[in-house]
Design a protein around this motif. Sequence first.
Motif, short mmCIF file in Angstrom:
data_model
loop_
_atom_site.label_atom_id
_atom_site.label_comp_id
_atom_site.label_asym_id
_atom_site.label_seq_id
_atom_site.Cartn_x
_atom_site.Cartn_y
_atom_site.Cartn_z
N MET A 1 1.75 -4.99 10.10
CA MET A 1 1.06 -3.73 9.93
C MET A 1 -0.19 -3.92 8.95
SD MET A 1 3.68 -1.59 8.18
CE MET A 1 2.86 0.00 8.05
N ARG A 2 -1.09 -3.04 8.84
CA ARG A 2 -2.09 -3.25 8.04
C ARG A 2 -1.92 -2.61 6.72
NH1 ARG A 2 -8.10 -2.58 10.20
NH2 ARG A 2 -7.56 -0.32 10.76
N CYS A 3 -1.91 -3.30 5.90
CA CYS A 3 -1.63 -2.81 4.43
C CYS A 3 -2.81 -2.91 3.53
CB CYS A 3 -0.45 -3.50 3.58
SG CYS A 3 0.90 -3.64 4.59
N PHE A 4 -3.05 -1.68 2.86
CA PHE A 4 -4.23 -1.52 2.00
C PHE A 4 -3.69 -1.53 0.48
CE2 PHE A 4 -5.23 -0.01 5.98
CZ PHE A 4 -6.68 -0.75 6.35
N ILE A 5 -4.11 -2.30 -0.48
CA ILE A 5 -3.70 -2.51 -1.57
C ILE A 5 -4.41 -2.20 -2.75
CG2 ILE A 5 -2.15 -4.15 -3.02
CD1 ILE A 5 -1.49 -5.54 -0.56
N GLY A 6 -4.17 -1.43 -3.91
CA GLY A 6 -4.97 -1.05 -4.83
C GLY A 6 -3.96 -1.74 -6.04
N ILE A 7 -4.61 -2.63 -6.82
CA ILE A 7 -4.18 -3.31 -7.97
C ILE A 7 -4.82 -2.87 -9.31
CG2 ILE A 7 -3.49 -5.23 -9.42
CD1 ILE A 7 -3.29 -6.63 -6.73
N ASP A 8 -3.96 -2.12 -10.15
CA ASP A 8 -4.39 -1.69 -11.61
C ASP A 8 -4.17 -2.59 -12.65
OD1 ASP A 8 -5.46 -0.36 -13.72
OD2 ASP A 8 -4.16 1.37 -13.28
N ALA A 16 0.71 -1.83 -8.82
CA ALA A 16 0.30 -2.03 -7.43
C ALA A 16 0.59 -0.96 -6.57
CB ALA A 16 0.50 -3.35 -6.85
N VAL A 17 -0.31 -0.50 -5.63
CA VAL A 17 0.08 0.30 -4.56
C VAL A 17 -0.26 0.09 -3.21
CG1 VAL A 17 -0.24 2.68 -3.64
CG2 VAL A 17 0.15 2.57 -6.15
N VAL A 18 0.54 0.03 -2.21
CA VAL A 18 0.24 -0.34 -0.86
C VAL A 18 0.38 0.84 -0.07
CG1 VAL A 18 0.98 -1.52 1.26
CG2 VAL A 18 1.71 -2.40 -1.29
N MET A 19 -0.84 1.19 0.73
CA MET A 19 -0.90 2.37 1.66
C MET A 19 -1.06 1.73 3.01
SD MET A 19 -3.81 4.89 0.14
CE MET A 19 -3.34 6.21 -0.80
N ASP A 20 -0.84 2.71 4.02
CA ASP A 20 -1.28 2.42 5.16
C ASP A 20 -2.67 3.00 5.78
OD1 ASP A 20 -0.67 5.09 5.67
OD2 ASP A 20 1.20 4.79 6.86
N LEU A 49 5.11 -4.86 -2.42
CA LEU A 49 5.43 -5.13 -1.13
C LEU A 49 7.04 -4.96 -0.93
CD1 LEU A 49 3.03 -8.07 -0.41
CD2 LEU A 49 3.03 -5.84 0.78
N ILE A 50 7.63 -5.42 -2.01
CA ILE A 50 9.19 -5.08 -1.63
C ILE A 50 9.55 -3.74 -1.69
CG2 ILE A 50 11.28 -5.32 -3.13
CD1 ILE A 50 10.15 -7.81 -4.34
N ASP A 51 8.67 -3.02 -2.29
CA ASP A 51 9.01 -1.53 -2.28
C ASP A 51 8.62 -0.96 -0.88
OD1 ASP A 51 9.91 0.95 -3.58
OD2 ASP A 51 7.55 1.46 -3.81
N THR A 52 7.49 -1.70 -0.28
CA THR A 52 7.27 -1.32 0.97
C THR A 52 8.30 -1.61 1.84
OG1 THR A 52 4.85 -1.76 0.48
CG2 THR A 52 5.46 -1.74 2.81
N ARG A 53 8.86 -2.70 1.66
CA ARG A 53 9.97 -2.87 2.69
C ARG A 53 11.07 -2.11 2.70
NH1 ARG A 53 8.75 -6.67 6.45
NH2 ARG A 53 7.70 -8.50 5.67
N LEU A 54 11.38 -1.35 1.51
CA LEU A 54 12.44 -0.54 1.11
C LEU A 54 12.03 0.73 1.97
CD1 LEU A 54 13.29 -0.88 -2.60
CD2 LEU A 54 14.70 -1.24 -0.59
N THR A 55 10.51 0.90 1.91
CA THR A 55 10.34 2.12 2.61
C THR A 55 10.33 2.23 4.34
OG1 THR A 55 8.64 2.39 0.89
CG2 THR A 55 8.34 3.68 3.20
N LEU A 56 10.23 0.65 4.56
CA LEU A 56 10.50 0.59 6.24
C LEU A 56 11.85 0.69 6.22
CD1 LEU A 56 7.81 -2.42 6.46
CD2 LEU A 56 7.64 0.11 7.09
N LEU A 220 3.70 -8.04 7.18
CA LEU A 220 2.55 -7.22 6.23
C LEU A 220 1.56 -7.81 5.95
CD1 LEU A 220 5.18 -5.54 3.36
CD2 LEU A 220 4.76 -4.62 5.67
N GLU A 221 0.47 -7.25 6.64
CA GLU A 221 -0.75 -7.94 6.46
C GLU A 221 -1.77 -7.34 5.47
OE1 GLU A 221 -4.95 -7.51 8.82
OE2 GLU A 221 -3.28 -7.05 9.76
#
Lengths: 430, 279, 391, 432
Positions: A1-8, A16-20, A49-56, A220-221
Amino acid sequence: MRCFIGIDLGSTTTKAVVMDENLQILGRGITNSRSNYDTAAAVSKQEALIDTRLTLFRRGLAAVPEVAGKVDDIIADLERNFRHVQFLEQLDDLERTCVTNIKGPRFAGRERAVIEALEGTFSRLRESSAAQYAPGVKRKSDFFRDLAGAEFMSHGEAVCKEANLGFDLILNVYDKSIIEVENRPPAGDMEGKFVRALEKGTMTGSSILKPVQAALAIPLEETYVVGTGYGRVRLPFPKEHIRSEILCHGLGAHMMYPETRTVLDIGGQDTKGIQVDPVGIVENFQMNDRCAAGCGRYLGYIADEMNMGLHELGPLAMKSNKSVRINSTCTVFAGAELRDRLALGEKREDILAGLHRAIILRAMSILSRAGGVKDQFTFTGGVAKNEAAVRELRKLIKENYGDVQINIDPDSIYTGALGGATFAVRAVVN
Amino acid sequence: MSELITTGVDIGSGCIKTVVFKVNGDKTEWLGKETARIRNRDPFQLTTEAYDSMLKNAGVNAKDVAYVASTGDAENLKFATGHFYSMTTHGRGGLYLNPEARAVLDIGALNGRAIRMDGSGKVLSYKMTSQCASGSGQFLENIARYLGIAQDEIGSLSMKADDPEKVSSICAVLAETDVINMVSRGITASNILKGIHVSMAVRLAKLLKSIGAVEGIVQVTGGLALDTGLVAALNEAAEQEKVNLVAVANPDSIYAGAIGAALWGAYRHEKLARLGQAA
Amino acid sequence: MSGKNRTVADIVAVCQEMYEDLNFNYARKWKAAQAGRKVIGFLPVYSPLEIIHAAGCLPLGIFGGGDAMEVIHGDAYYQSYICRIPRSTIELGVTNRLDFVDGMVFPFVCDVIRNLSGMWKIMFPNVWSKFFDTPQNFDSSIGGTYYVQELKEFKEGLEHVTGRTISDDDIRRSTKLYNENRRLVREVYAFRAKQPWLAPTSEVYVLMRAGLMMDVEEHNQMLKDYMAAAAAEDRPKRDNVRIAIFGSFCEQPPLNLIKSIEMAGCYIVDDDYSLNNRFLTVDVPTDGDPLEALSETYLKHSVETSCKYVPVEEDKGKFHIAAVKASGAEGVIYATPSFCDPALLDRPMVCHRLSDAGIPYIAFKYAENSGQMQPIREQAGTFADSIKLWS
Amino acid sequence: MSKPEAIKEASMEMQKQMIARNYDAITSKHETGRKVSSTFVPGNLNELLMCFDIVNNLPEINAIQAGMRKASGGYIMEAEKTGHSEDVCTYVKCDIGQMTKGNIAPNGKPYPNPDVLMLSYTGCYTFMKWFELLREEYKCPTLMLHVPYEGDGHSTQNMRDYIVKQLKEVVIPGLEQVSGVKFDIDRLRQYLRASAKAEDDLVWCLEQGKKKPSPIDAYFGGVYYIGPIFTAFRGTEDAVKYYEMLRAEVQGRIENHQGPLTPEGTYFNDQKYRLIVEGPPNWTNFREFWKMFYDEGAIVVASSYTKVGGLYDRGFRHDPDNPLESLADYCLGCYTNLNLPTRVDLLAEYVEEYEADGLLINSIKSCNSFSAGQLMIMKEVERKTGRPGAFIETDLVDPRYFSAANVKNRLESYFQMIEQKRRGGGSKTVAA
Ligand SMILES: Nc1ncnc2c1ncn2[C@@H]1O[C@H](COP(=O)(O)OP(=O)(O)O)[C@@H](O)[C@H]1O
Ligand SMILES: Nc1ncnc2c1ncn2[C@@H]1O[C@H](COP(=O)(O)OP(=O)(O)O)[C@@H](O)[C@H]1O
Ligand code: SF4
Ligand code: SF4
Ligand code: SF4
């Protein structure tokens, strides 16, 4: 899936935040910014991304009737165990590194004793770690450096005392090694860790193993990454992937609370007051000037001075009902003022309350400079996690601007990264 | 003129220093010393402990002490006979450690102090830094810890620098980030430390010059005197400024304040005794 | 109120309360007591209070917010490298603590106050605000001519605020009262210089500050009472040194700073705190044209301070040296507000002259809200030590 | 000098030569027997000094020169070592530090001591102390011309009379005495005529900032355009010629739809943001600072710094028919002698007249005269124009106070904010 990432890339922490592509947040990650910004960015991204996995997983488990109502516990359990495994791995790494760092004339003839002391310390650390990761326990910090550090101090001092060895010696080895360990790029085998975490979990059952494995299998792309924050110029991105932190904070706050008009962000070494319009565009902003007085790092110094965790300061200050007036907000002198006050017989909680008030007073000035506070008001940044700071802020906002709605999101430290991720989506989807 | 025992107690912001002396006219004999790091301890209680242990090691009985002189943050020290202010005592202590010195530079945890005195220890002019902690000992300590370097290694590492990196920020907190940036750019610890030393040295040289100390020997006192790298940087800064100053340190530099207090205590005791006789 | 029954503690308590009162209740009450009364605020360093008084107004000294005020909005108007007094003054304004003040006088001190006068016009368009510029040419025919006209415009401004004309006799009457006030103030200073242990500066200071916020006749009585009461106090003389304080002509130090200096072994025997009541050093003549009298006194008999030009190079610092001699000070503490250009630019020049005259001195900076007194004690204490041990 | 030389227009070359000639005149005073006066930019009486054949030396300009040569940092530290405070104006410390370090002019020769200090006390408190400090050093005659501040937003007859009287009774007799030259009012009239002519051309050039693209940069370029008028050349034929040349250059660029020339030698045509700037520039990192603007497409179309030596664009001209009165009006009307509301109005008018995106304030640590109150100026101008302002902080000649990263961060945020605002309406859809 497409991942959009912001890194502060902040001065103290990197988020970092991953968004769809529908602007839904999938995951968040945080780490402390260290001397290696590339690593910090990589770690925070990996955490997100780990947290993204948890969401998944969560999404996957939602479809399993047997676990209905228990999903949160399962996930929490999973995460806790995973963190513990991660901690123990880093601890092993740290111990190995420490041992290799025992060299040079200061250790001559004492190597054996130092190694033994280290072994003793680390074995106690491993033992006590289980308690730190027990269900329902609030950890002092999210970062390995702080967690290991605090424990290391107490166990190390005890071990050395028993062995009649100078604590400075092994403290020095620790200081040297912790940077090396932190700066090592994260090991890759994320999934392996998950499986191990899963095995440790109390809820092993084939009914959940499957959805978990299915979630693990989704690729995760990294479609687009936007960087922001203090260290953004050092991010390994091209210029068009970089946004000013002011804009990211403004937009991030807008994403969380679309009605927000004023944003206050108190980070490690800067404080920003931002006004945003109804579509999240920054209208005006102010930052502290070249003096870092009254920023988050101030609390860090205080915590060190009091030998407390950052997370413990706020709760202690909350115990006070009379705050002591503190005039010097110089971060470095704060420690001295603290001692002065203690010597004068003031209570720790009252002094702490005064210190929190001092920080918020500075922030109030910056807000005033940025054009005041309009409804709704959103408080973000690391210091927003501190309840005593929040208490003072609420008081002062009410006194000076009346009844405005104050938004504080538990995840507000991610505001800048959230704005960044939103920009990332916009860059591609638009 | 009779023999008498005096003690000096210096409560600093980072460290407590105590000394005991036997004084007989111009003859002085240093009997004992003790330091203690304050780190989260009640300074007054710590002082009492350090003081007692020092007397015990020196074999001196507390009631034989003629004058207990305090200095530093010790105006409220219960068992002191009298108090002298830091710059008075550091001037005298510097002179004790090095009779040739005509200026003292005291670099402690938070403040820097420059003192110019004559051959009798009389202070001619002085100045101290305050308000802003840029370039303080505390700052250096934090950076060293960050870099994983023990305090006594700082000096020798700094001396190995080949291309010191300038620290641009004047704020101790922002400079900390500067340093983090440097590490990320692969700058060696040696060059970073030296860079900090250079910027501190320039400020301190300025402090010295502003009190009119432009030639002769400067005795460096306080905790940071032990930092050989800083002392070297000071001498380089002096050379660059074309002033004829030589900064020297002494292994006992950290005791300068306490020593000065003990010696002024003896002076004061005699004077009071004389006045007492006169009255 | 009679002098005999009032103790030093009573008087000081009244003054201290006024000094700490950031709501200016005395002035509020004074105004409310009679319909049509007006209050005119004035900032440091010098304004001709007799004209304000002659207009039937209460001149109210506004000397910043001190260390008790939490400045929130004031900081929004100033960068970090600007002194404290304008921001706390603005804080007083925006928090409505000055909502009863009908006019504000911004005397010439420096560019900060100058610009503040314009800011006040923008923020409080309904308040009469006046930038009051005194001449830097001290020739009667040049600076004097200009100044008399400025005083006239000042008077007209007040007439406009109050809606009544001010006669020459009104001004003469007020001048007499202020002459007496200045005379009594000089007496208190002389009293303190003679017996500083009886009149500690932490008291004298609030006595003077309160005087700039109250009715002049009441203050005159208070000054007399204080001297009588202080002379009767039984206070031991300590082994302290005598020092004079200069450099503090505008932004005022916190009271704790004065106390810290005294605690560190110094008697303060002269100072340039809140100068307004000592700015003119002699009586203003009460015959002839009253504005010309004020002008001439300013031109010929006013203190040397950082906001005034010294036309002749040799005269620089002369005033300070004379003051040291007159008060019998053994040394000078040149203590200036941080970021104060006038005082800080003057400092090297005045200090050179002190050195030449063999007067020991030290210099440091403060802010009205300084909280850290340890460096102050240390510096003042070492200074006291050095005078005590070696001179 | 490792940096490549900046690419210059012919007018810049001419100005450079004029400045060089003036430095030569100053440093050769012992050979030529001419007298030298030190004086300030705002309220400087160049035409009057010319009447006495006095060469005009401006310590402010010398400090700028030292700043651009990167020598100021050392001078300032030198002055601080001798007891000058860190807090005060760095022009003063640069000047004093330079004195203690041999006092070498840009032409490599030592500055001679001035014969007179012409203390034109206009718009800045520091001037008074600065010359008291120089007087202590040089022990030379000092002529104080006190110019009252326009506290109520306008000058009064009393102020004007006071200045004229000082000119007649203090300044002119003083200059006669120093120079031995008798005052000739017709000579003054002649110089004032030349001033007015040059002033006309300057105003024309500055007003071209209204064009799109703007053929001038009214800040980074502006500091060059104002050079002759604000310093030792107002009233000279050289200045008249300079402004004719400048005018022709600007005209040429307008015809070619060109922006100003950047130091890199390219015409800055792609102008994305139009700014009004308040406050003096930073000199120690002047080119780096400039680059931050043109790299992002930001052009300055009008500025207040180009008004410190008079608001010629608001109509003032030196007047040969009322010579002393016009000098008085000129002194009274310098930018920093105007009260704050007047400054706000002026800047707000500029934002409108020059169709700017907003007001940028470069706040200078040194200068209370400019800086105290600028935050309010920003707020007021924003309120009046509805266009966003921004605030950066640097210093004139103290390199310690120029933090490139910090300034860049704020500028970029500001530009991105303007950009985002412009697109604001159009892309609302994205912010779901
Ligand atoms: N849990 C917490 N409780 C209290 N304060 C915290 C907590 N977490 C972070 N902080 C504070 O937040 C600061 C870091 O904030 P952050 O927004 O991450 O800054 P930056 O973006 O500059 O790195 C720290 O210095 C610390 O004072
Ligand atoms: N060997 C050493 N090398 C470098 N710095 C040292 C050393 N020992 C102590 N210090 C520094 O000296 C400081 C304490 O100095 P001290 O003069 O006692 O200060 P204070 O009087 O303010 O307590 C501490 O900040 C410590 O970092
Ligand atoms: S006062 Fe403290 S926080 Fe501020 S610049 Fe100085 S060291 Fe930094
Ligand atoms: S303290 Fe100094 S700089 Fe500040 S307003 Fe007063 S005179 Fe001006
Ligand atoms: S304060 Fe400002 S106007 Fe005055 S000399 Fe300095 S820079 Fe120039």
